[in-house]
Design a protein around this motif. Structure first.
Motif, PDB file in Angstrom:
ATOM      1  N   THR A   1      38.720  36.214  46.500  1.00  0.00           N
ATOM      2  CA  THR A   1      39.778  36.685  45.329  1.00  0.00           C
ATOM      3  C   THR A   1      39.008  37.983  44.977  1.00  0.00           C
ATOM      4  O   THR A   1      37.894  38.340  45.137  1.00  0.00           O
ATOM      5  CB  THR A   1      39.501  35.736  43.916  1.00  0.00           C
ATOM      6  OG1 THR A   1      38.260  35.841  43.507  1.00  0.00           O
ATOM      7  CG2 THR A   1      39.970  34.508  44.381  1.00  0.00           C
ATOM      8  N   PRO A   2      40.178  38.857  44.392  1.00  0.00           N
ATOM      9  CA  PRO A   2      39.715  40.285  44.184  1.00  0.00           C
ATOM     10  C   PRO A   2      38.615  40.451  42.719  1.00  0.00           C
ATOM     11  O   PRO A   2      38.736  39.557  42.055  1.00  0.00           O
ATOM     12  CB  PRO A   2      41.172  40.920  43.721  1.00  0.00           C
ATOM     13  CG  PRO A   2      42.021  39.885  44.197  1.00  0.00           C
ATOM     14  CD  PRO A   2      41.654  38.666  44.211  1.00  0.00           C
TER      15      PRO A   2
ATOM     16  N   ARG B   1      41.198  47.919  48.552  1.00  0.00           N
ATOM     17  CA  ARG B   1      41.618  46.469  48.529  1.00  0.00           C
ATOM     18  C   ARG B   1      40.474  45.332  48.366  1.00  0.00           C
ATOM     19  O   ARG B   1      39.364  45.994  48.636  1.00  0.00           O
ATOM     20  CB  ARG B   1      41.821  46.376  50.389  1.00  0.00           C
ATOM     21  CG  ARG B   1      42.273  44.772  50.643  1.00  0.00           C
ATOM     22  CD  ARG B   1      42.576  44.767  52.261  1.00  0.00           C
ATOM     23  NE  ARG B   1      42.951  43.371  52.529  1.00  0.00           N
ATOM     24  CZ  ARG B   1      43.384  43.161  53.868  1.00  0.00           C
ATOM     25  NH1 ARG B   1      42.929  43.955  54.852  1.00  0.00           N
ATOM     26  NH2 ARG B   1      43.551  41.953  54.080  1.00  0.00           N
TER      27      ARG B   1
ATOM     28  N   HIS C   1      37.941  39.570  33.265  1.00  0.00           N
ATOM     29  CA  HIS C   1      38.941  38.330  33.794  1.00  0.00           C
ATOM     30  C   HIS C   1      37.944  37.424  34.481  1.00  0.00           C
ATOM     31  O   HIS C   1      37.235  36.995  34.020  1.00  0.00           O
ATOM     32  CB  HIS C   1      40.104  38.970  34.639  1.00  0.00           C
ATOM     33  CG  HIS C   1      41.146  39.776  33.779  1.00  0.00           C
ATOM     34  ND1 HIS C   1      40.726  40.909  33.239  1.00  0.00           N
ATOM     35  CD2 HIS C   1      42.287  39.412  32.932  1.00  0.00           C
ATOM     36  CE1 HIS C   1      41.569  41.583  32.596  1.00  0.00           C
ATOM     37  NE2 HIS C   1      42.853  40.475  32.448  1.00  0.00           N
TER      38      HIS C   1
ATOM     39  N   GLY D   1      43.183  51.255  43.871  1.00  0.00           N
ATOM     40  CA  GLY D   1      41.841  50.728  44.060  1.00  0.00           C
ATOM     41  C   GLY D   1      41.862  50.278  45.462  1.00  0.00           C
ATOM     42  O   GLY D   1      42.803  50.070  46.175  1.00  0.00           O
TER      43      GLY D   1
ATOM     44  N   VAL E   1      40.109  44.896  45.202  1.00  0.00           N
ATOM     45  CA  VAL E   1      39.502  45.467  43.959  1.00  0.00           C
ATOM     46  C   VAL E   1      40.776  45.398  43.086  1.00  0.00           C
ATOM     47  O   VAL E   1      41.644  46.093  43.270  1.00  0.00           O
ATOM     48  CB  VAL E   1      38.822  46.677  43.914  1.00  0.00           C
ATOM     49  CG1 VAL E   1      38.477  47.018  42.363  1.00  0.00           C
ATOM     50  CG2 VAL E   1      37.519  46.454  44.710  1.00  0.00           C
ATOM     51  N   ARG E   2      40.643  44.843  41.755  1.00  0.00           N
ATOM     52  CA  ARG E   2      41.863  44.938  41.120  1.00  0.00           C
ATOM     53  C   ARG E   2      41.586  45.495  39.637  1.00  0.00           C
ATOM     54  O   ARG E   2      40.499  45.111  39.074  1.00  0.00           O
ATOM     55  CB  ARG E   2      42.517  43.706  40.612  1.00  0.00           C
ATOM     56  CG  ARG E   2      43.876  43.888  39.627  1.00  0.00           C
ATOM     57  CD  ARG E   2      44.425  42.403  39.429  1.00  0.00           C
ATOM     58  NE  ARG E   2      45.591  42.715  38.588  1.00  0.00           N
ATOM     59  CZ  ARG E   2      46.543  41.624  38.417  1.00  0.00           C
ATOM     60  NH1 ARG E   2      46.318  40.419  38.882  1.00  0.00           N
ATOM     61  NH2 ARG E   2      47.498  41.981  37.517  1.00  0.00           N
ATOM     62  N   VAL E   3      42.029  46.713  39.114  1.00  0.00           N
ATOM     63  CA  VAL E   3      41.692  47.281  38.133  1.00  0.00           C
ATOM     64  C   VAL E   3      42.808  47.605  37.026  1.00  0.00           C
ATOM     65  O   VAL E   3      44.041  47.836  37.450  1.00  0.00           O
ATOM     66  CB  VAL E   3      41.311  48.918  38.544  1.00  0.00           C
ATOM     67  CG1 VAL E   3      40.929  49.579  37.177  1.00  0.00           C
ATOM     68  CG2 VAL E   3      40.274  48.865  39.327  1.00  0.00           C
ATOM     69  N   ARG E   4      42.552  47.096  36.037  1.00  0.00           N
ATOM     70  CA  ARG E   4      43.669  47.035  34.803  1.00  0.00           C
ATOM     71  C   ARG E   4      43.125  48.167  33.854  1.00  0.00           C
ATOM     72  O   ARG E   4      42.224  48.403  33.415  1.00  0.00           O
ATOM     73  CB  ARG E   4      43.552  45.561  34.080  1.00  0.00           C
ATOM     74  CG  ARG E   4      44.092  44.357  34.812  1.00  0.00           C
ATOM     75  CD  ARG E   4      44.246  43.207  34.210  1.00  0.00           C
ATOM     76  NE  ARG E   4      44.822  42.007  34.585  1.00  0.00           N
ATOM     77  CZ  ARG E   4      43.829  41.163  35.560  1.00  0.00           C
ATOM     78  NH1 ARG E   4      42.743  41.519  35.961  1.00  0.00           N
ATOM     79  NH2 ARG E   4      44.630  40.074  36.062  1.00  0.00           N
TER      80      ARG E   4
ATOM     81  N   GLU F   1      37.584  41.787  39.790  1.00  0.00           N
ATOM     82  CA  GLU F   1      38.269  42.394  38.629  1.00  0.00           C
ATOM     83  C   GLU F   1      37.631  43.232  37.645  1.00  0.00           C
ATOM     84  O   GLU F   1      36.579  42.899  37.226  1.00  0.00           O
ATOM     85  CB  GLU F   1      39.238  41.131  37.781  1.00  0.00           C
ATOM     86  CG  GLU F   1      40.306  40.441  39.144  1.00  0.00           C
ATOM     87  CD  GLU F   1      40.771  39.237  38.173  1.00  0.00           C
ATOM     88  OE1 GLU F   1      41.908  39.443  37.673  1.00  0.00           O
ATOM     89  OE2 GLU F   1      40.381  38.192  38.258  1.00  0.00           O
TER      90      GLU F   1
END
Length: 310
Positions: free
Chosen positions: A92-93, A108, A74, A106, A110-113, A95
């Motif tokens: 921003t995180p 703070r 992303h 995850g 860090v965004r994991v999909r 990704e």
């Protein structure tokens, strides 16, 4: 056995707590030494050298070293590829995609999909950082939205752009992205993504131009984009937007994105050349600030100009 110094344990600018422990550092001594020397915390269990200002790649690698199955994706992947987005990479995180779909939550920032990623959609760059390729990155952004963010990223990748002071060629084309979305038909967000892709203009010159065109589209205004005209002196000029029937040219200065005073001066000279074109009867100029923060004002000014009698 003599312990290695912490700097000797760095891996591409990243020190893992686990690696220091394996090298014989007692946990309590390690914690004290990291604090005393001023090591920079990157992520739980990952550190950068004292006094350093870790770049995006270093911060991404820190997470990937701890969770090796994660793939940068992303907006984080877009930033590595030199693709502009509305949201800056700093603040921003980070990704990632977990192709194994096993990780939950995850730390703070860090965004994991959890999504499937084919091996052919992954690229490895320096220090072993793994990230989604350009086409997969853009289709992910299109499917995730929001629309404005996705279209800005796609148009950035479709054209030549100067990003962070580096001039790069186009990274892909509309046909390739169309094929990528077609291959994911039936997946969540794909139908909407295809609709947004049809809004993209490969010739857009900046994020400000992209957003201006989207605001015009939403207002029901559909000028020619990047219309080419010839001045009486024989010079070619390309207009950001042109309402040909009314002879109205609309230019977006874009200083906030072009980034230099020299480019701004060239824009001003170009505006004067535009007014020399016989097809142009009036010219409106808007700044990036107008586009992003005062779009209603921009639309109203354009409507007023279009309403004037020829």
């Amino acid at each position: 056995m003599e312990r290695k110094q912490l700097r000797e344990l760095l891996d591409g600018g990243v020190l893992l707590t686990s690696r220091a422990l394996e090298a014989g550092w007692p946990r309590r001594s390690l914690t004290r030494k990291l604090r005393e020397q001023g090591w920079v915390r990157l992520h739980a269990g990952a550190w950068a050298e004292p006094g350093s200002s870790p770049d995006l790649i270093t911060r991404l690698r820190a997470v990937q070293l701890i969770r090796p199955r994660l793939i940068v994706s992303h907006r984080s992947a877009a930033a590595i590829w030199g693709i502009e987005t509305l949201r800056r990479s700093t603040g921003t995180p980070l990704e990632f995609i977990d192709p194994g779909r096993t990780l939950h939550g995850g730390e703070r920032g860090v965004r994991v999909r959890r999504m499937h990623v084919a091996p052919s959609e992954v690229t490895m760059i320096r220090h072993g950082l793994r990230l989604t390729g350009v086409r997969r990155t853009l289709t992910d952004l299109l499917r995730a939205g929001p629309r404005d963010d996705a279209v800005v990223a796609v148009e950035s990748a479709l054209g030549c752009r100067t990003v962070n002071g580096i001039r790069r060629p186009p990274l892909t084309d509309v046909a390739a992205l169309t094929a990528s979305l077609k291959a994911k038909a039936g997946s969540p967000g794909t139908a909407r993504a295809s609709t947004w892709l049809r809004l993209c203009d490969p010739h857009a010159g900046s994020p400000a131009e992209t957003i201006a065109r989207l605001r015009l589209h939403d207002a029901g205004l559909h000028p020619e984009s990047q219309a080419e005209l010839i001045t009486p002196a024989g010079r070619r000029v390309r207009l950001d937007f042109f309402f040909r029937a009314k002879g109205l040219a609309v230019e977006i200065e874009g200083y906030a994105y072009h980034g230099t005073r020299d480019s701004h001066r060239r824009d001003v000279a170009r505006y004067n050349q535009i007014l020399q074109c016989p097809e142009v009867r009036s010219l409106l100029r808007f700044t990036a600030e107008d586009v992003f923060h005062r779009p209603a004002y921009m639309i109203q000014e354009i409507r007023t100009a279009l309403a004037k009698k020829l």
